[in-house]
Write a protein that holds these residues in place. Structure first.
Motif, PDB file in Angstrom:
ATOM      1  N   PRO A   1      60.120  41.858  77.000  1.00 46.61           N
ATOM      2  CA  PRO A   1      61.117  41.222  76.185  1.00 46.61           C
ATOM      3  C   PRO A   1      60.579  41.204  74.644  1.00 46.61           C
ATOM      4  CG  PRO A   1      59.872  39.411  77.061  1.00 46.61           C
ATOM      5  CD  PRO A   1      59.273  40.558  77.709  1.00 46.61           C
ATOM      6  N   GLY A   2      59.685  42.228  74.422  1.00 46.97           N
ATOM      7  CA  GLY A   2      59.190  42.161  72.941  1.00 46.97           C
ATOM      8  C   GLY A   2      58.183  41.153  72.673  1.00 46.97           C
ATOM      9  N   ILE A   3      57.946  40.697  71.497  1.00 49.53           N
ATOM     10  CA  ILE A   3      56.808  39.940  70.992  1.00 49.53           C
ATOM     11  C   ILE A   3      57.465  38.253  71.257  1.00 49.53           C
ATOM     12  CG2 ILE A   3      55.445  39.190  69.180  1.00 49.53           C
ATOM     13  CD1 ILE A   3      55.982  42.085  68.066  1.00 49.53           C
ATOM     14  N   VAL A   4      56.560  37.734  72.176  1.00 52.73           N
ATOM     15  CA  VAL A   4      57.286  36.491  72.810  1.00 52.73           C
ATOM     16  C   VAL A   4      56.161  35.484  73.157  1.00 52.73           C
ATOM     17  CG1 VAL A   4      59.672  36.981  73.415  1.00 52.73           C
ATOM     18  CG2 VAL A   4      57.700  36.934  75.034  1.00 52.73           C
ATOM     19  N   PRO A   5      56.203  33.985  73.179  1.00 50.38           N
ATOM     20  CA  PRO A   5      55.200  33.376  73.744  1.00 50.38           C
ATOM     21  C   PRO A   5      54.620  33.711  74.933  1.00 50.38           C
ATOM     22  CG  PRO A   5      56.823  31.891  72.562  1.00 50.38           C
ATOM     23  CD  PRO A   5      57.206  33.525  72.581  1.00 50.38           C
ATOM     24  N   VAL A   6      53.380  33.965  75.521  1.00 49.25           N
ATOM     25  CA  VAL A   6      53.142  34.262  76.594  1.00 49.25           C
ATOM     26  C   VAL A   6      53.816  33.745  77.933  1.00 49.25           C
ATOM     27  CG1 VAL A   6      50.668  35.480  76.263  1.00 49.25           C
ATOM     28  CG2 VAL A   6      50.995  33.087  76.738  1.00 49.25           C
ATOM     29  N   GLN A   7      54.335  32.648  77.849  1.00 50.84           N
ATOM     30  CA  GLN A   7      54.838  32.099  78.964  1.00 50.84           C
ATOM     31  C   GLN A   7      56.340  32.687  78.901  1.00 50.84           C
ATOM     32  OE1 GLN A   7      53.841  30.423  76.708  1.00 50.84           O
ATOM     33  NE2 GLN A   7      55.284  28.877  75.671  1.00 50.84           N
ATOM     34  N   ALA A   8      56.996  33.293  77.930  1.00 54.25           N
ATOM     35  CA  ALA A   8      58.281  33.565  77.902  1.00 54.25           C
ATOM     36  C   ALA A   8      58.201  35.247  77.992  1.00 54.25           C
ATOM     37  CB  ALA A   8      58.988  33.368  76.718  1.00 54.25           C
ATOM     38  N   TRP A   9      57.236  35.796  78.480  1.00 51.75           N
ATOM     39  CA  TRP A   9      57.114  37.221  78.892  1.00 51.75           C
ATOM     40  C   TRP A   9      57.502  37.426  80.385  1.00 51.75           C
ATOM     41  CZ3 TRP A   9      54.995  41.576  81.406  1.00 51.75           C
ATOM     42  CH2 TRP A   9      55.377  42.615  80.833  1.00 51.75           C
ATOM     43  N   ARG A  10      58.793  37.815  80.506  1.00 48.00           N
ATOM     44  CA  ARG A  10      59.245  37.905  81.939  1.00 48.00           C
ATOM     45  C   ARG A  10      58.852  36.766  82.525  1.00 48.00           C
ATOM     46  NH1 ARG A  10      58.448  44.466  82.838  1.00 48.00           N
ATOM     47  NH2 ARG A  10      58.995  44.910  80.746  1.00 48.00           N
ATOM     48  N   PRO A  11      59.427  35.699  82.361  1.00 46.23           N
ATOM     49  CA  PRO A  11      59.033  34.242  82.989  1.00 46.23           C
ATOM     50  C   PRO A  11      59.480  33.956  84.535  1.00 46.23           C
ATOM     51  CG  PRO A  11      61.122  34.118  81.581  1.00 46.23           C
ATOM     52  CD  PRO A  11      60.654  35.570  81.354  1.00 46.23           C
ATOM     53  N   GLU A  12      58.218  33.519  85.161  1.00 43.52           N
ATOM     54  CA  GLU A  12      58.598  33.210  86.352  1.00 43.52           C
ATOM     55  C   GLU A  12      58.907  31.624  86.920  1.00 43.52           C
ATOM     56  OE1 GLU A  12      54.459  34.435  87.235  1.00 43.52           O
ATOM     57  OE2 GLU A  12      55.047  36.450  87.900  1.00 43.52           O
ATOM     58  N   PHE A  13      58.812  30.762  85.716  1.00 38.51           N
ATOM     59  CA  PHE A  13      58.940  29.457  86.114  1.00 38.51           C
ATOM     60  C   PHE A  13      60.282  28.916  85.113  1.00 38.51           C
ATOM     61  CE2 PHE A  13      54.565  30.242  86.852  1.00 38.51           C
ATOM     62  CZ  PHE A  13      54.511  29.919  88.271  1.00 38.51           C
ATOM     63  N   GLU A  14      61.048  28.253  85.696  1.00 42.52           N
ATOM     64  CA  GLU A  14      62.198  27.659  85.122  1.00 42.52           C
ATOM     65  C   GLU A  14      61.782  27.007  83.676  1.00 42.52           C
ATOM     66  OE1 GLU A  14      66.003  24.922  86.290  1.00 42.52           O
ATOM     67  OE2 GLU A  14      64.892  25.726  87.634  1.00 42.52           O
ATOM     68  N   GLY A  15      62.432  27.369  82.493  1.00 40.07           N
ATOM     69  CA  GLY A  15      62.152  26.644  81.461  1.00 40.07           C
ATOM     70  C   GLY A  15      61.172  27.425  80.497  1.00 40.07           C
TER      71      GLY A  15
END
Ligand code: SAM
Length: 269
Positions: free
Chosen positions: A236-250
């Protein structure tokens, strides 16, 4: 570890960024000075432990994705102390004979890495300095393993914030990019301090001043965009690491006002 357990030649009173990171991740390979410096940083920046774990998750997801795209060579610059889900373990699940080269400049990382990888024919640890990228990329032990005429994944994960000068950081990325064949991938993550107060930022940066790597230099999305300009940036581009193809809700939430680590994965067209 107690200071008396420090190997010959290691001064345990100088905090090491590798051992501080080990402490954030809940490891035991750290001395009192590392723990003190890490606690100071954690007092200045909330959620450091969660962010460090998210950074490791980002590395795992990025390596899995790139190995799945058929890349068989990985150069992990600033690999850190061995922890769980190191690059070779992740990549070998997808490509069992992928070549992995770990690079670090910390002598304890060298000794732990070499002990762990003694019997692994596809993985080595090389001592070199990211701040001298040309020498690093021409290192004979790296060239013996990595064929830069074929696609390679280069990781600079939680690394460039140890380079205070913006031009020097950009030059490191440029030197690496120059070397990469089409189909290669670049994985970058980088500390940023969001919109925290100037006082908090100064405190956070200064905590790292006496460490083995010097002060921390946070950077934002514009720098990561410049590092990957002209490459195909993966979703998804340049994002906070936890938001890179997130595996956890939120985790999908992108809030750049909060301190954390930004990540990006890009392919050389
Ligand atoms: N890349 C791993 C990760 O993100 O999980 C480890 C990151 S840790 C924060 C930074 C690592 O970079 C440490 O192991 C440190 O020794 C290494 N390092 C710092 N400056 C370096 C340099 N100039 N050259 C090579 N390694 C360096």
């Amino acid at each position: 570890m107690d200071d008396e357990q420090a190997p010959v030649g290691i001064d345990p009173t100088i905090p090491s960024v590798a051992r501080m990171y080990d402490y954030y991740l809940g490891g035991k390979d750290n001395f009192a000075a590392d723990r003190r410096a890490a606690e100071d940083f954690m007092a200045a920046v909330p959620n450091v432990r969660a962010v460090a774990r998210a950074n490791r998750d980002f590395l795992r997801k990025a390596v899995t994705e790139i190995a799945g795209r058929g890349v068989r060579q990985f150069l992990d610059i600033g690999s850190g102390l061995p922890t769980q889900e190191n690059v070779h373990q992740v990549a070998h699940r997808v490509v069992p004979d992928a070549q992995i080269v770990y690079v670090d400049n910390d002598p304890i990382v060298m000794s732990h890495g070499r002990a762990l990888l003694e019997d692994n024919p596809h993985t080595v640890v090389v001592q070199a300095d990211m701040r001298e990228p040309k020498a690093l990329l021409d290192h004979p032990e790296i060239l013996a393993r990595i064929d830069f005429d074929r696609p390679v994944a280069v990781l600079l994960v939680a690394m460039l914030h140890f380079v205070p000068d913006d031009d020097a950081a950009a030059a490191i990325v440029a030197a690496i990019r120059e070397k990469l064949a089409p189909g290669s991938h670049l994985v970058i993550s980088h500390g940023h301090l969001g919109t925290t107060s100037t006082e908090q930022q100064t405190r956070a940066k200064n905590t790292y001043r006496p460490t083995s790597a010097g002060p921390l230099t946070p950077r934002g999305p514009a720098h990561l965009a410049a590092y990957t300009d002209g490459l195909e940036v993966l979703e998804p581009g340049i994002v906070p690491v936890q938001a890179w193809r997130p595996e956890f809700e939120g985790d999908a939430e992108v809030d750049l006002s909060k301190p954390g680590i930004l990540g990006v994965v890009a392919r050389v067209p």
